[in-house]
Enzyme design. Structure first.
Site, PDB file in Angstrom:
ATOM      1  N   CYS A  72       0.855  -1.183   0.000  1.00 24.99           N
ATOM      2  CA  CYS A  72       0.000   0.000   0.000  1.00 24.99           C
ATOM      3  C   CYS A  72       0.894   1.237   0.000  1.00 24.99           C
ATOM      4  O   CYS A  72       1.724   1.402   0.902  1.00 24.99           O
ATOM      5  CB  CYS A  72      -0.851  -0.054   1.268  1.00 24.99           C
ATOM      6  SG  CYS A  72      -1.809   1.434   1.549  1.00 24.99           S
ATOM      7  N   CYS A 180      -0.924   3.773  -6.367  1.00 27.03           N
ATOM      8  CA  CYS A 180      -1.856   3.132  -5.433  1.00 27.03           C
ATOM      9  C   CYS A 180      -2.036   1.709  -5.937  1.00 27.03           C
ATOM     10  O   CYS A 180      -2.246   1.494  -7.144  1.00 27.03           O
ATOM     11  CB  CYS A 180      -3.206   3.860  -5.432  1.00 27.03           C
ATOM     12  SG  CYS A 180      -4.509   2.964  -4.541  1.00 27.03           S
TER      13      CYS A 180
HETATM   14  N1  DGL Z   1      -4.053   0.495  -1.989  1.00 30.51           N
HETATM   15  C1  DGL Z   1      -3.629   1.532  -1.158  1.00 30.51           C
HETATM   16  C2  DGL Z   1      -2.514   2.386  -1.720  1.00 30.51           C
HETATM   17  O1  DGL Z   1      -1.684   1.856  -2.436  1.00 30.51           O
HETATM   18  C3  DGL Z   1      -4.678   2.268  -0.342  1.00 30.51           C
HETATM   19  C4  DGL Z   1      -5.852   2.839  -1.030  1.00 30.51           C
HETATM   20  C5  DGL Z   1      -6.833   3.420  -0.025  1.00 30.51           C
HETATM   21  O2  DGL Z   1      -7.277   2.670   0.841  1.00 30.51           O
HETATM   22  O3  DGL Z   1      -7.098   4.618  -0.113  1.00 30.51           O
HETATM   23  O4  DGL Z   1      -2.388   3.545  -1.428  1.00 30.51           O
END
Ligand code: DGL
Length: 243
Positions: A72, A180
């Site tokens: 993430c 993301c």
């Molecule tokens: N998948 C995550 C990222 O790479 C988080 C997305 C979220 O929950 O806002 O930032």
């Protein structure tokens, strides 16, 4: 070493990282911590984010994980420094917007699409400062609501947000950095709106880094079979599969 690799994200985004790691390391076993109760991370304030990511890390460590992968960008750009300071004996691997890759490959007009928290983070600014050359332009754009729409599989909302982003970006980028881990799941939709742009994300680099650190620390497993235990904070269930 037979302990597991712990992977954390606010939802399904981290599976894009998990599959790359599994390709490289099929004889490892995994726990995937899907913090969907707290999705989206990208719209949380700093204090909240530190608290919930820390809870996830503690869960993984108390469930026999030898290494923690923050799959993430939001958790990485906002929390990894504090986590490394607190859990000194734990190896953390983060996922950052692949701004360095885009700059090293000499793209000129670079668009970084990420959550609000990632775009606003000091780390994203540092990555630009460290890697951007004079002839390069790096434009940051917030995918407000996008990760959540992907998590909910809300196709109408995904299209609405992408249309809005396309309107805001008044040029044709050479490359889009997907900052993301949810965004690779809608790569075809993104390509539809940005037809001529190359797309990059950091997942291959993360997988290689996991392998390298396990090797360096003599932590590789040769007896696992790619089993993944999923833990969802929303559904509070645990399931297993070998896919
Ligand atoms: N998948 C995550 C990222 O790479 C988080 C997305 C979220 O929950 O806002 O930032």
């Amino acid at each position: 070493m037979n302990k597991k690799i712990g992977i954390l994200d606010s939802g399904i985004g981290g599976t894009t990282i998990l599959s790359k790691i599994k390709e490289l390391l099929p004889k490892e076993d995994y726990i995937y911590y899907k913090d969907d109760k707290n999705n989206p991370y990208g719209e949380k304030n700093d204090d909240e984010l530190q608290k919930i990511v820390r809870t996830g890390v503690k869960f993984l460590l108390s469930n026999d994980c030898k290494i923690i992968v923050l799959a993430c960008n939001t958790a990485t750009t906002k929390c990894i420094k504090n986590l490394r300071a607190e859990f000194k004996n734990t190896i953390f691997i983060g996922t950052e917007p692949a701004i360095k890759v885009a700059c090293d490959n000499n793209y000129k007009d670079i668009l970084v699409l990420a959550t609000e928290a990632t775009i606003d983070s000091k780390r994203t600014m540092e990555l630009i400062k460290q890697n951007k050359k004079d002839y390069q332009e790096v434009t940051l754009i917030k995918g407000k609501g996008l990760a959540h729409a992907i998590e909910m599989n809300n196709k109408e909302e995904i299209t609405r947000i992408l249309k809005d982003i396309r309107k805001q970006v008044k040029f044709n980028p050479d490359v889009i950095v997907l900052g993301c881990t949810h965004y690779p799941l809608i790569i075809d939709d993104i390509k539809y709106f940005f037809k001529n742009a190359d797309i990059i994300d950091g997942s291959d680099g993360v997988a290689r880094q996991v392998k390298r650190l396990l090797e360096e620390n003599n932590l590789l497993n040769s007896k696992g079979n790619g089993k993944v235990e999923y833990f969802s904070t929303k559904e509070k269930y645990a399931s297993q599969n070998n896919n």
